[in-house]
Motif scaffolding. Sequence first.
Motif, PDB file in Angstrom:
ATOM      1  N   LYS A 280       1.103 -16.107  -7.497  1.00  0.00           N
ATOM      2  CA  LYS A 280       1.743 -15.139  -8.397  1.00  0.00           C
ATOM      3  C   LYS A 280       0.741 -14.091  -8.872  1.00  0.00           C
ATOM      4  CE  LYS A 280       5.275 -18.296 -10.046  1.00  0.00           C
ATOM      5  NZ  LYS A 280       5.723 -19.143 -11.149  1.00  0.00           N
ATOM      6  N   ASP A 281      -0.468 -14.518  -9.221  1.00  0.00           N
ATOM      7  CA  ASP A 281      -1.508 -13.582  -9.668  1.00  0.00           C
ATOM      8  C   ASP A 281      -1.890 -12.616  -8.552  1.00  0.00           C
ATOM      9  OD1 ASP A 281      -1.556 -14.780 -12.173  1.00  0.00           O
ATOM     10  OD2 ASP A 281      -3.386 -15.935 -11.776  1.00  0.00           O
ATOM     11  N   PHE A 282      -2.036 -13.120  -7.331  1.00  0.00           N
ATOM     12  CA  PHE A 282      -2.383 -12.278  -6.183  1.00  0.00           C
ATOM     13  C   PHE A 282      -1.315 -11.202  -5.993  1.00  0.00           C
ATOM     14  CE2 PHE A 282      -2.207 -11.056  -1.763  1.00  0.00           C
ATOM     15  CZ  PHE A 282      -3.539 -10.868  -1.430  1.00  0.00           C
ATOM     16  N   ILE A 283      -0.067 -11.615  -6.012  1.00  0.00           N
ATOM     17  CA  ILE A 283       1.036 -10.664  -5.817  1.00  0.00           C
ATOM     18  C   ILE A 283       1.055  -9.633  -6.942  1.00  0.00           C
ATOM     19  CG2 ILE A 283       3.558 -10.452  -5.771  1.00  0.00           C
ATOM     20  CD1 ILE A 283       3.497 -13.222  -4.246  1.00  0.00           C
ATOM     21  N   ALA A 284       0.855 -10.072  -8.169  1.00  0.00           N
ATOM     22  CA  ALA A 284       0.841  -9.144  -9.306  1.00  0.00           C
ATOM     23  C   ALA A 284      -0.316  -8.143  -9.195  1.00  0.00           C
ATOM     24  CB  ALA A 284       0.744  -9.920 -10.618  1.00  0.00           C
ATOM     25  N   ARG A 285      -1.489  -8.606  -8.769  1.00  0.00           N
ATOM     26  CA  ARG A 285      -2.672  -7.734  -8.652  1.00  0.00           C
ATOM     27  C   ARG A 285      -2.530  -6.700  -7.547  1.00  0.00           C
ATOM     28  NH1 ARG A 285      -5.629 -12.330  -8.567  1.00  0.00           N
ATOM     29  NH2 ARG A 285      -6.254 -11.953  -6.422  1.00  0.00           N
ATOM     30  N   HIS A 286      -1.825  -7.040  -6.480  1.00  0.00           N
ATOM     31  CA  HIS A 286      -1.797  -6.175  -5.302  1.00  0.00           C
ATOM     32  C   HIS A 286      -0.456  -5.478  -5.073  1.00  0.00           C
ATOM     33  CE1 HIS A 286      -5.794  -7.481  -4.252  1.00  0.00           C
ATOM     34  NE2 HIS A 286      -5.416  -8.732  -4.408  1.00  0.00           N
ATOM     35  N   SER A 287       0.440  -5.581  -6.024  1.00  0.00           N
ATOM     36  CA  SER A 287       1.749  -4.921  -5.922  1.00  0.00           C
ATOM     37  C   SER A 287       1.751  -3.649  -6.747  1.00  0.00           C
ATOM     38  CB  SER A 287       2.847  -5.847  -6.442  1.00  0.00           C
ATOM     39  OG  SER A 287       3.006  -6.945  -5.607  1.00  0.00           O
ATOM     40  N   PRO A 288       2.548  -2.688  -6.408  1.00  0.00           N
ATOM     41  CA  PRO A 288       3.335  -2.638  -5.188  1.00  0.00           C
ATOM     42  C   PRO A 288       2.505  -2.091  -4.020  1.00  0.00           C
ATOM     43  CG  PRO A 288       3.865  -0.728  -6.518  1.00  0.00           C
ATOM     44  CD  PRO A 288       2.857  -1.562  -7.297  1.00  0.00           C
ATOM     45  N   LEU A 289       2.762  -2.633  -2.870  1.00  0.00           N
ATOM     46  CA  LEU A 289       2.129  -2.152  -1.641  1.00  0.00           C
ATOM     47  C   LEU A 289       2.846  -0.868  -1.233  1.00  0.00           C
ATOM     48  CD1 LEU A 289      -0.012  -3.058   0.443  1.00  0.00           C
ATOM     49  CD2 LEU A 289       1.823  -4.188   1.687  1.00  0.00           C
ATOM     50  N   PRO A 290       2.117   0.219  -0.989  1.00  0.00           N
ATOM     51  CA  PRO A 290       2.769   1.481  -0.615  1.00  0.00           C
ATOM     52  C   PRO A 290       3.650   1.321   0.620  1.00  0.00           C
ATOM     53  CG  PRO A 290       0.432   1.832  -1.049  1.00  0.00           C
ATOM     54  CD  PRO A 290       0.653   0.347  -1.025  1.00  0.00           C
ATOM     55  N   ALA A 291       4.780   1.982   0.622  1.00  0.00           N
ATOM     56  CA  ALA A 291       5.747   1.876   1.713  1.00  0.00           C
ATOM     57  C   ALA A 291       5.133   2.245   3.063  1.00  0.00           C
ATOM     58  CB  ALA A 291       6.962   2.746   1.422  1.00  0.00           C
ATOM     59  N   ALA A 292       4.201   3.187   3.069  1.00  0.00           N
ATOM     60  CA  ALA A 292       3.610   3.653   4.321  1.00  0.00           C
ATOM     61  C   ALA A 292       2.503   2.725   4.840  1.00  0.00           C
ATOM     62  CB  ALA A 292       3.052   5.053   4.137  1.00  0.00           C
ATOM     63  N   THR A 293       2.150   1.686   4.080  1.00  0.00           N
ATOM     64  CA  THR A 293       1.067   0.786   4.471  1.00  0.00           C
ATOM     65  C   THR A 293       1.636  -0.501   5.047  1.00  0.00           C
ATOM     66  OG1 THR A 293      -0.339   1.652   2.710  1.00  0.00           O
ATOM     67  CG2 THR A 293      -0.963  -0.472   3.636  1.00  0.00           C
ATOM     68  N   ALA A 294       1.291  -0.793   6.286  1.00  0.00           N
ATOM     69  CA  ALA A 294       1.672  -2.072   6.881  1.00  0.00           C
ATOM     70  C   ALA A 294       0.904  -3.179   6.170  1.00  0.00           C
ATOM     71  CB  ALA A 294       1.350  -2.078   8.369  1.00  0.00           C
ATOM     72  N   ILE A 295       1.524  -4.325   6.008  1.00  0.00           N
ATOM     73  CA  ILE A 295       0.879  -5.408   5.254  1.00  0.00           C
ATOM     74  C   ILE A 295      -0.511  -5.723   5.795  1.00  0.00           C
ATOM     75  CG2 ILE A 295       2.037  -7.246   6.562  1.00  0.00           C
ATOM     76  CD1 ILE A 295       1.971  -8.880   3.902  1.00  0.00           C
ATOM     77  N   GLN A 296      -0.675  -5.742   7.107  1.00  0.00           N
ATOM     78  CA  GLN A 296      -1.971  -6.098   7.690  1.00  0.00           C
ATOM     79  C   GLN A 296      -3.022  -5.008   7.489  1.00  0.00           C
ATOM     80  OE1 GLN A 296       0.826  -5.585   9.460  1.00  0.00           O
ATOM     81  NE2 GLN A 296       0.414  -4.350  11.271  1.00  0.00           N
ATOM     82  N   ASP A 297      -2.603  -3.802   7.104  1.00  0.00           N
ATOM     83  CA  ASP A 297      -3.532  -2.694   6.887  1.00  0.00           C
ATOM     84  C   ASP A 297      -3.907  -2.505   5.417  1.00  0.00           C
ATOM     85  OD1 ASP A 297      -3.506  -2.158   9.618  1.00  0.00           O
ATOM     86  OD2 ASP A 297      -1.815  -0.775   9.433  1.00  0.00           O
ATOM     87  N   ALA A 298      -3.374  -3.335   4.544  1.00  0.00           N
ATOM     88  CA  ALA A 298      -3.668  -3.216   3.120  1.00  0.00           C
ATOM     89  C   ALA A 298      -5.145  -3.495   2.858  1.00  0.00           C
ATOM     90  CB  ALA A 298      -2.790  -4.167   2.318  1.00  0.00           C
ATOM     91  N   ALA A 299      -5.681  -2.814   1.860  1.00  0.00           N
ATOM     92  CA  ALA A 299      -7.116  -2.869   1.569  1.00  0.00           C
ATOM     93  C   ALA A 299      -7.602  -4.237   1.097  1.00  0.00           C
ATOM     94  CB  ALA A 299      -7.460  -1.812   0.523  1.00  0.00           C
ATOM     95  N   MET A 300      -6.712  -5.102   0.635  1.00  0.00           N
ATOM     96  CA  MET A 300      -7.160  -6.376   0.043  1.00  0.00           C
ATOM     97  C   MET A 300      -7.584  -7.423   1.065  1.00  0.00           C
ATOM     98  SD  MET A 300      -3.626  -6.191  -0.391  1.00  0.00           S
ATOM     99  CE  MET A 300      -2.114  -7.060  -0.215  1.00  0.00           C
ATOM    100  N   TRP A 301      -7.299  -7.188   2.334  1.00  0.00           N
ATOM    101  CA  TRP A 301      -7.600  -8.192   3.356  1.00  0.00           C
ATOM    102  C   TRP A 301      -8.977  -7.998   3.976  1.00  0.00           C
ATOM    103  CZ3 TRP A 301      -4.091 -11.332   2.151  1.00  0.00           C
ATOM    104  CH2 TRP A 301      -2.755 -10.970   1.985  1.00  0.00           C
ATOM    105  N   SER A 302      -9.597  -9.109   4.336  1.00  0.00           N
ATOM    106  CA  SER A 302     -10.811  -9.039   5.160  1.00  0.00           C
ATOM    107  C   SER A 302     -10.360  -8.711   6.579  1.00  0.00           C
ATOM    108  CB  SER A 302     -11.534 -10.392   5.148  1.00  0.00           C
ATOM    109  OG  SER A 302     -10.776 -11.363   5.864  1.00  0.00           O
ATOM    110  N   GLU A 303     -11.306  -8.424   7.436  1.00  0.00           N
ATOM    111  CA  GLU A 303     -10.971  -8.104   8.828  1.00  0.00           C
ATOM    112  C   GLU A 303     -10.244  -9.273   9.499  1.00  0.00           C
ATOM    113  OE1 GLU A 303     -13.196  -6.952  12.985  1.00  0.00           O
ATOM    114  OE2 GLU A 303     -14.156  -6.367  11.107  1.00  0.00           O
ATOM    115  N   SER A 304     -10.727 -10.482   9.282  1.00  0.00           N
ATOM    116  CA  SER A 304     -10.099 -11.640   9.933  1.00  0.00           C
ATOM    117  C   SER A 304      -8.709 -11.915   9.358  1.00  0.00           C
ATOM    118  CB  SER A 304     -10.985 -12.882   9.831  1.00  0.00           C
ATOM    119  OG  SER A 304     -11.184 -13.252   8.487  1.00  0.00           O
ATOM    120  N   GLN A 305      -8.519 -11.729   8.054  1.00  0.00           N
ATOM    121  CA  GLN A 305      -7.194 -11.903   7.468  1.00  0.00           C
ATOM    122  C   GLN A 305      -6.218 -10.867   8.027  1.00  0.00           C
ATOM    123  OE1 GLN A 305      -8.494 -11.488   3.421  1.00  0.00           O
ATOM    124  NE2 GLN A 305      -8.262 -13.675   2.996  1.00  0.00           N
ATOM    125  N   SER A 306      -6.671  -9.638   8.102  1.00  0.00           N
ATOM    126  CA  SER A 306      -5.839  -8.562   8.636  1.00  0.00           C
ATOM    127  C   SER A 306      -5.443  -8.859  10.085  1.00  0.00           C
ATOM    128  CB  SER A 306      -6.592  -7.235   8.546  1.00  0.00           C
ATOM    129  OG  SER A 306      -5.851  -6.206   9.140  1.00  0.00           O
TER     130      SER A 306
END
Length: 77
Positions: A25-51
């Motif tokens: 819940k905290d992770f989602i609250a910290r990183h929401s809302p994800l911009p519509a134009a950003t694919a989930i795997q391209d979001a800045a919060m991920w490491s390269e391996s997570q992405s």
Amino acid sequence: MDTSKHNLQTLFEQLGLPANDNAIKDFIARHSPLPAATAIQDAAMWSESQSQFLEEGLEEDSDWAEVIDELDALLRH
């Protein structure tokens, strides 16, 4: 072959993130809302391996795709 049912907790574990309900819940609250134009795997919060894991899960329509889509929807609200 991995036939276990994947959910948000197992996805967070796979990504190497804290996976208890409050941490998710905290992770989602910290990183929401994800911009519509950003694919989930391209979001800045991920490491390269997570992405890469997220991208492959979606591209290959793997067993993880459904729960990745669920996380994507939660991050867009």
